[in-house]
Design a protein around this motif. Structure first.
Motif, PDB file in Angstrom:
ATOM      1  N   LEU A  12     -10.380 -22.774 -26.716  1.00  0.00           N
ATOM      2  CA  LEU A  12     -11.828 -23.268 -26.887  1.00  0.00           C
ATOM      3  C   LEU A  12     -11.999 -24.031 -27.999  1.00  0.00           C
ATOM      4  N   THR A  13     -11.590 -23.447 -29.320  1.00  0.00           N
ATOM      5  CA  THR A  13     -11.739 -24.086 -30.492  1.00  0.00           C
ATOM      6  C   THR A  13     -10.656 -23.463 -31.452  1.00  0.00           C
ATOM      7  N   ARG A  14     -10.916 -23.839 -32.662  1.00  0.00           N
ATOM      8  CA  ARG A  14      -9.723 -23.629 -33.802  1.00  0.00           C
ATOM      9  C   ARG A  14     -10.451 -23.343 -35.108  1.00  0.00           C
ATOM     10  N   PRO A  15      -9.817 -22.247 -35.843  1.00  0.00           N
ATOM     11  CA  PRO A  15     -10.284 -21.974 -37.415  1.00  0.00           C
ATOM     12  C   PRO A  15     -10.757 -23.043 -37.926  1.00  0.00           C
ATOM     13  N   SER A  16      -9.512 -24.081 -37.979  1.00  0.00           N
ATOM     14  CA  SER A  16      -9.812 -25.320 -38.750  1.00  0.00           C
ATOM     15  C   SER A  16     -11.312 -26.342 -38.332  1.00  0.00           C
ATOM     16  N   CYS A  23      -6.680 -17.688 -42.208  1.00  0.00           N
ATOM     17  CA  CYS A  23      -7.038 -16.953 -41.330  1.00  0.00           C
ATOM     18  C   CYS A  23      -5.646 -16.332 -40.684  1.00  0.00           C
ATOM     19  N   HIS A  24      -5.609 -14.868 -40.655  1.00  0.00           N
ATOM     20  CA  HIS A  24      -4.393 -14.185 -40.020  1.00  0.00           C
ATOM     21  C   HIS A  24      -4.941 -13.957 -38.518  1.00  0.00           C
ATOM     22  N   LEU A  25      -3.689 -14.186 -37.757  1.00  0.00           N
ATOM     23  CA  LEU A  25      -3.562 -14.348 -36.438  1.00  0.00           C
ATOM     24  C   LEU A  25      -3.095 -12.910 -35.702  1.00  0.00           C
ATOM     25  N   GLY A  41      -0.396  -3.843 -36.220  1.00  0.00           N
ATOM     26  CA  GLY A  41      -0.916  -4.988 -36.476  1.00  0.00           C
ATOM     27  C   GLY A  41       0.010  -5.928 -37.237  1.00  0.00           C
ATOM     28  N   MET A  42       0.197  -7.032 -36.621  1.00  0.00           N
ATOM     29  CA  MET A  42       0.798  -7.762 -37.324  1.00  0.00           C
ATOM     30  C   MET A  42       0.613  -9.427 -36.764  1.00  0.00           C
ATOM     31  N   GLY A  43       1.087 -10.326 -37.605  1.00  0.00           N
ATOM     32  CA  GLY A  43       1.142 -11.752 -37.034  1.00  0.00           C
ATOM     33  C   GLY A  43       1.056 -12.793 -38.370  1.00  0.00           C
ATOM     34  N   PRO A  44       1.011 -13.816 -38.251  1.00  0.00           N
ATOM     35  CA  PRO A  44       1.155 -15.000 -39.145  1.00  0.00           C
ATOM     36  C   PRO A  44      -0.249 -14.985 -40.012  1.00  0.00           C
ATOM     37  N   ILE A  45      -0.159 -15.534 -40.942  1.00  0.00           N
ATOM     38  CA  ILE A  45      -1.381 -15.890 -41.885  1.00  0.00           C
ATOM     39  C   ILE A  45      -1.424 -17.626 -41.944  1.00  0.00           C
ATOM     40  N   GLY A  46      -2.282 -18.190 -41.189  1.00  0.00           N
ATOM     41  CA  GLY A  46      -2.351 -19.652 -41.492  1.00  0.00           C
ATOM     42  C   GLY A  46      -3.426 -19.887 -42.578  1.00  0.00           C
ATOM     43  N   VAL A  47      -2.879 -21.144 -43.225  1.00  0.00           N
ATOM     44  CA  VAL A  47      -4.031 -21.577 -44.235  1.00  0.00           C
ATOM     45  C   VAL A  47      -4.115 -22.963 -44.101  1.00  0.00           C
TER      46      VAL A  47
END
Length: 278
Positions: A12-16, A23-25, A41-47
């Motif tokens: 639907l949308t995106r953090p950017s 944003c950690h995913l 609890g783990m996942g990539p962190i996007g910047v």
């Protein structure tokens, strides 16, 4: 931005697009990794692009202005990531978007059903929530001496593990039904919460004792219900079978009321001593 909110954004949308810089995913919230039991609890962190030069470095490579490594594995857990990959591949773009839509729908269904019984915090201009809702229980402390913890304990008698308690607002319950719950299960939860609200109302009116009531004594174990002594002004039936469906499917809590704060401050190790392994 909290990555758990991706459960209301995928497809639907995106953090950017809403201005997030970091944003950690949460793979454990949005992409099929189990969330209960404390992990994983783990996942990539996007910047955003302007922060890329400052990402953490690693002996195997990193950004020019990077600080030192903050994790032993720069590419995450090889045992966890294939699960999310397979989930995304099998769901496809339409399926992922549908999961987001149903997660939002489920949360709003609960908010609508419980809105007349509990204040719902942080609703939008149209009275809607996203993928989770926050039930405000703070007023019950003054009106009935009941806190969010008492509701959480009482939910066990109804066969539910309590929602997130006192986060992000102290004295509240945050409900996150996700997309995986059927309407029948949502209704069962709502029926339990409405019944608990009726029990609180009985305390508020003086019909039920303020100190000795099903919420303050919850959860009730089978040993207590079947015991000889019963020192409560309410019935055993009200304690153990407050909803009709519990006659057919009943979860019995293995232990009675636990003092959470005392347990956190006085740890007891059930492990055998080191010399037992020699």
């Amino acid at each position: 931005m909290d990555g758990a909110n991706m459960n209301a954004q995928v497809g639907l949308t995106r953090p950017s697009e809403i201005g997030a810089d970091v944003c950690h995913l949460n793979l454990h919230k949005t992409f099929c990794i189990p969330h209960g039991g404390g992990g994983p609890g783990m996942g990539p962190i996007g910047v955003a692009k302007h922060l890329v030069p400052f990402l953490p470095g690693h002996p195997l490579g990193g950004a020019q202005q990077a600080v030192g490594p903050v994790s032993a594995a720069p590419w995450g857990s090889a045992s966890i990531l294939p699960i999310s990959f397979a989930y995304i591949a099998m769901m496809g773009e339409p399926g992922l978007r549908r999961a987001t839509e149903v997660a939002i729908l489920n949360a709003n269904y609960i908010a609508k059903r419980l809105g007349d019984h509990y204040p719902v915090l942080y609703t939008g201009r149209n009275g809607r929530v996203a993928h989770e809702l926050i039930l405000d229980c703070r007023g019950f402390k003054k009106s009935a001496g009941i806190e969010a913890e008492d509701i959480a304990k009482r939910l066990m008698d109804y066969g539910f593990h309590a929602p997130t308690m006192s986060f992000p607002v102290p004295g509240t319950l945050m409900v996150e039904p996700t997309e995986s719950e059927a309407k029948s299960e949502l209704d069962r939860f709502c029926d339990a919460m409405i019944a608990i609200r009726a029990e609180i109302a009985a305390i508020e009116s003086g019909t039920m004792d303020k100190a000795n009531n099903p919420l303050k004594n919850a959860p009730h174990t089978s040993a207590e219900i079947a015991g000889v002594e019963w020192n409560h002004p309410y019935t055993r039936e009200q304690a153990a079978f407050p909803a009709p469906g519990l006659r057919v499917h009943k979860y019995w809590p293995p232990v009675a009321r636990v003092d959470n704060a005392y347990g956190d401050r006085n740890l007891v190790c059930a492990c055998p001593p080191v010399d037992a392994y020699s």
